[in-house]
Design an enzyme around this catalytic site. Structure first.
Site, PDB file in Angstrom:
ATOM      1  N   THR A 122       0.878  -1.181   0.000  1.00  0.00           N
ATOM      2  CA  THR A 122       0.000   0.000   0.000  1.00  0.00           C
ATOM      3  C   THR A 122       0.916   1.233   0.000  1.00  0.00           C
ATOM      4  O   THR A 122       0.974   1.975   0.982  1.00  0.00           O
ATOM      5  CB  THR A 122      -0.916   0.025   1.238  1.00  0.00           C
TER       6      THR A 122
ATOM      7  N   GLU B 257      -0.018  -6.218  11.010  1.00  0.00           N
ATOM      8  CA  GLU B 257       1.249  -6.895  11.320  1.00  0.00           C
ATOM      9  C   GLU B 257       2.186  -5.897  12.017  1.00  0.00           C
ATOM     10  O   GLU B 257       2.248  -4.748  11.639  1.00  0.00           O
ATOM     11  CB  GLU B 257       1.859  -7.373   9.990  1.00  0.00           C
ATOM     12  N   PHE B 258       2.914  -6.362  13.017  1.00  0.00           N
ATOM     13  CA  PHE B 258       3.796  -5.453  13.756  1.00  0.00           C
ATOM     14  C   PHE B 258       5.264  -5.852  13.654  1.00  0.00           C
ATOM     15  O   PHE B 258       6.096  -5.387  14.419  1.00  0.00           O
ATOM     16  CB  PHE B 258       3.384  -5.385  15.235  1.00  0.00           C
TER      17      PHE B 258
ATOM     18  N   ARG C 192       9.174  -6.284  12.626  1.00  0.00           N
ATOM     19  CA  ARG C 192      10.236  -5.376  12.194  1.00  0.00           C
ATOM     20  C   ARG C 192      11.127  -6.082  11.205  1.00  0.00           C
ATOM     21  O   ARG C 192      11.426  -7.276  11.396  1.00  0.00           O
ATOM     22  CB  ARG C 192      11.114  -4.961  13.386  1.00  0.00           C
TER      23      ARG C 192
ATOM     24  N   ASN D 203       2.746   2.887  14.878  1.00  0.00           N
ATOM     25  CA  ASN D 203       3.870   3.368  14.067  1.00  0.00           C
ATOM     26  C   ASN D 203       4.085   4.870  14.220  1.00  0.00           C
ATOM     27  O   ASN D 203       5.226   5.339  14.290  1.00  0.00           O
ATOM     28  CB  ASN D 203       3.654   3.006  12.596  1.00  0.00           C
TER      29      ASN D 203
ATOM     30  N   LEU E   6      14.605   4.841  21.728  1.00  0.00           N
ATOM     31  CA  LEU E   6      15.127   6.134  22.174  1.00  0.00           C
ATOM     32  C   LEU E   6      16.575   6.291  21.715  1.00  0.00           C
ATOM     33  O   LEU E   6      17.373   6.943  22.372  1.00  0.00           O
ATOM     34  CB  LEU E   6      15.052   6.239  23.696  1.00  0.00           C
ATOM     35  N   HIS E   7      16.910   5.650  20.593  1.00  0.00           N
ATOM     36  CA  HIS E   7      18.278   5.776  20.087  1.00  0.00           C
ATOM     37  C   HIS E   7      18.311   6.878  19.035  1.00  0.00           C
ATOM     38  O   HIS E   7      17.652   6.763  18.008  1.00  0.00           O
ATOM     39  CB  HIS E   7      18.750   4.461  19.459  1.00  0.00           C
TER      40      HIS E   7
ATOM     41  N   CYS F 105       7.881   1.752   6.356  1.00  0.00           N
ATOM     42  CA  CYS F 105       6.676   1.887   7.184  1.00  0.00           C
ATOM     43  C   CYS F 105       6.496   3.256   7.825  1.00  0.00           C
ATOM     44  O   CYS F 105       5.481   3.914   7.588  1.00  0.00           O
ATOM     45  CB  CYS F 105       6.694   0.818   8.260  1.00  0.00           C
TER      46      CYS F 105
ATOM     47  N   ARG G 248      14.583   1.540   1.326  1.00  0.00           N
ATOM     48  CA  ARG G 248      13.491   2.495   1.150  1.00  0.00           C
ATOM     49  C   ARG G 248      13.573   3.618   2.191  1.00  0.00           C
ATOM     50  O   ARG G 248      13.687   3.365   3.378  1.00  0.00           O
ATOM     51  CB  ARG G 248      12.139   1.762   1.238  1.00  0.00           C
TER      52      ARG G 248
HETATM   53  C1  UGA Z   1       8.416  -0.718  11.925  1.00  0.00           C
HETATM   54  C2  UGA Z   1       7.811  -1.094  13.286  1.00  0.00           C
HETATM   55  O1  UGA Z   1       8.832  -1.120  14.280  1.00  0.00           O
HETATM   56  C3  UGA Z   1       7.128  -2.463  13.217  1.00  0.00           C
HETATM   57  O2  UGA Z   1       6.499  -2.750  14.454  1.00  0.00           O
HETATM   58  C4  UGA Z   1       6.077  -2.435  12.104  1.00  0.00           C
HETATM   59  O3  UGA Z   1       5.456  -3.690  11.921  1.00  0.00           O
HETATM   60  C5  UGA Z   1       6.744  -2.055  10.790  1.00  0.00           C
HETATM   61  O4  UGA Z   1       7.388  -0.760  10.936  1.00  0.00           O
HETATM   62  C6  UGA Z   1       5.668  -1.992   9.729  1.00  0.00           C
HETATM   63  O5  UGA Z   1       4.752  -1.179   9.855  1.00  0.00           O
HETATM   64  O6  UGA Z   1       5.648  -2.861   8.849  1.00  0.00           O
HETATM   65  P1  UGA Z   1      10.662  -1.387  10.595  1.00  0.00           P
HETATM   66  O7  UGA Z   1      10.299  -0.274   9.663  1.00  0.00           O
HETATM   67  O8  UGA Z   1      11.044  -2.709  10.051  1.00  0.00           O
HETATM   68  O9  UGA Z   1       9.444  -1.663  11.632  1.00  0.00           O
HETATM   69  O10 UGA Z   1      11.914  -0.901  11.449  1.00  0.00           O
HETATM   70  P2  UGA Z   1      12.176  -0.257  12.894  1.00  0.00           P
HETATM   71  O11 UGA Z   1      13.064  -1.150  13.633  1.00  0.00           O
HETATM   72  O12 UGA Z   1      10.929   0.166  13.539  1.00  0.00           O
HETATM   73  O13 UGA Z   1      13.010   1.044  12.481  1.00  0.00           O
HETATM   74  C7  UGA Z   1      12.440   2.087  11.704  1.00  0.00           C
HETATM   75  C8  UGA Z   1      13.411   3.241  11.581  1.00  0.00           C
HETATM   76  O14 UGA Z   1      13.580   3.884  12.838  1.00  0.00           O
HETATM   77  C9  UGA Z   1      14.812   2.837  11.132  1.00  0.00           C
HETATM   78  O15 UGA Z   1      15.294   3.797  10.214  1.00  0.00           O
HETATM   79  C10 UGA Z   1      15.620   2.843  12.407  1.00  0.00           C
HETATM   80  O16 UGA Z   1      16.980   3.035  12.206  1.00  0.00           O
HETATM   81  C11 UGA Z   1      14.967   4.001  13.134  1.00  0.00           C
HETATM   82  N1  UGA Z   1      15.153   3.949  14.600  1.00  0.00           N
HETATM   83  C12 UGA Z   1      14.573   2.970  15.331  1.00  0.00           C
HETATM   84  C13 UGA Z   1      15.894   4.951  15.228  1.00  0.00           C
HETATM   85  O17 UGA Z   1      16.428   5.885  14.575  1.00  0.00           O
HETATM   86  N2  UGA Z   1      16.009   4.914  16.582  1.00  0.00           N
HETATM   87  C14 UGA Z   1      15.437   3.948  17.344  1.00  0.00           C
HETATM   88  O18 UGA Z   1      15.590   3.998  18.581  1.00  0.00           O
HETATM   89  C15 UGA Z   1      14.712   2.949  16.699  1.00  0.00           C
END
Ligand code: UGA
Length: 434
Positions: free
Chosen positions: A88, A152-153, A155, A212, A254-255, A264, A331
């Protein structure tokens, strides 16, 4: 009793759902229009890099519970449960593009030869499941079916772990018959006492966007705090760690970093704002998050330029291209802003990523791709760490210093020890470290 299920779409969500649901004992056929992908999958090869997925793929193919096909009509006819797991993507105005969903809905309506539960796994705006129901009623009047919203949640990079051990399973439903079917589909999770949230279609749809959008906000919050910390001489790592000790806040997500990316958060935050606009509800907090995240990505280039001086004639080693570690997905990666910013101002790039170089090369063929991080560092004036791959955390700085021409490090993920970097002769700049 196990169920006969088809999963339409073999992208991230569809592939993991196919292998996961078959591992739960269900009979699964994964469907896609991409013949090459289907052939790879039937041979046990995953089209995406995701730790652990091929093990589950092979195991379930061998058991005979899992197969993949391009024959959507027959597969739907043979299934009691149909999962929609197609993309989507965002349209230009931020709204989710439902054209793939609509075409699947037409196929389902055409092949509704018996009662079926139609489950939406794709992330879809509020109201979509009700719209699916209406469409099917229009295309196949009088036929028996139910719709279910099952967001779906998982990662990327941790997809199998998240599928088998979710924090919760959300099921938006309307009929008891559909509830019973979904209970059977997820019996394995029930047995390990994963919390199930049974709710309305709209609530399930919005839980996904709310989760999200909240996580994107949390990251953006800490990024802005990091920017303030580095300006006033404070240390964001200590701040984030200490904030996280408060159980109400939690230390997760919180990174600070170069801004969130991926398939996403950028898409779903835009869709939330769009939904707010559509219904006349103020979503200005999320709009601000989107804008601040874009600025955070550009801020990294500005920071680098400030320490490097002009990029003209300089070589920058970019370590990490994927939007996060353990994936080959690029992406909306912050690496785009960094690479583009350097190239536009006359710099040269040596890039390395353990998994994402092939994907990145399709968009940026003009930069030099290197076999190892050390190849990338050879002769470089500066290095920028963009993705938090483990191998970069333990970078041999002595070797790096010998190979590089210059001595500048921009660490957009705070992976390295600043004191050690300085001891090795580098000028080190992290994020939020004053
Ligand atoms: C995210 C959600 O965490 C999932 O729960 C969800 O299912 C998914 O989107 C989705 O909607 O399909 P994802 O995009 O795979 O998962 O990756 P994340 O681990 O959430 O990271 C997303 C972005 O945030 C990355 O660029 C990551 O580097 C950044 N991030 C994450 C930070 O900059 N700091 C953090 O503390 C955590």
């Amino acid at each position: 009793m196990s169920k006969k299920i088809c999963v339409i779409g073999t992208g991230y969500v569809g592939l993991i759902a196919s292998v996961g649901l078959s591992d739960f004992g269900n009979e699964i056929i994964g469907v896609d229009i991409d013949k090459k992908k289907i052939e790879m999958l039937n041979n046990g090869i995953s089209p995406i890099y995701e730790p652990g997925v091929e093990r589950y793929l092979k195991r379930n193919l061998e058991s005979g519970r899992l197969q993949f096909s391009t024959d959507i009509d027959k597969t739907i006819q043979d299934s009691e449960v149909v999962f929609i797991a197609v993309g989507t993507p965002p349209k230009d105005n931020g709204e989710a593009d439902l054209s793939f969903v609509e075409s699947v809905v037409k196929s389902i309506a055409k092949n509704l030869n018996s009662y079926k539960v139609i489950v939406t796994k794709s992330t879809v705006p509020v109201g979509t499941n009700r719209w699916i129901k209406k469409k099917i009623n229009e295309f196949a009047p009088g036929k028996e079916f139910d719709v279910v919203s099952n967001p779906e949640f998982l990662r990327e990079g941790k997809a199998t772990q998240d599928f088998f051990h979710p924090d919760r399973t959300v099921i938006g439903y309307e009929s008891e018959r559909a509830k019973e079917v979904m209970f059977e589909v997820y019996r394995a999770l029930n047995l390990i006492t994963v919390p199930f949230v049974w709710c309305s279609l709209e609530t399930a749809e919005l839980i996904k966007y709310a989760s999200n959008a909240f996580l994107a906000t949390k990251i953006t919050f800490i990024n802005q705090m990091a920017n303030l910390a580095e300006t006033v001489g404070a240390d964001i790592n200590t701040i984030a760690k200490t904030m996280g000790m408060d159980g109400r806040i939690s230390p997760k997500f919180l990174h600070p970093g170069p801004g969130y990316g991926g398939s996403c958060f950028p898409k779903d935050t835009m869709a939330v704002v769009q939904t707010g606009d559509k219904f006349g509800v103020d979503m200005s907090l999320i709009s601000a998050v989107i804008e601040a995240n874009d600025r955070q990505k550009d801020r990294m280039v500005a920071k680098l330029e400030k320490i490097v001086g002009s990029f003209k004639g300089k070589t920058i080693a970019v370590l990490g291209l994927a939007f996060k570690a353990e994936t080959d997905d690029i992406r909306d990666t912050p690496a785009f802003n960094i690479v583009e910013g350097i190239l536009q101002k006359g710099g040269k790039i040596h890039a390395h990523d353990p998994q994402a170089m092939d994907n990145f090369e399709k968009i940026y063929p003009q930069i030099q791709y290197c076999h190892s991080e050390f190849d990338a560092l050879k002769g470089a004036d500066a290095m920028v760490l963009v993705t938090e791959w483990n191998e970069y955390r333990n970078l041999n700085l002595r070797k790096a210093k010998e190979l590089m021409k210059g001595s500048i490090i921009l660490d957009t993920r705070n992976l390295l020890d600043p004191e050690l970097a300085e001891e090795r002769g580098f000028t080190y700049e992290g994020v939020g470290k004053g």
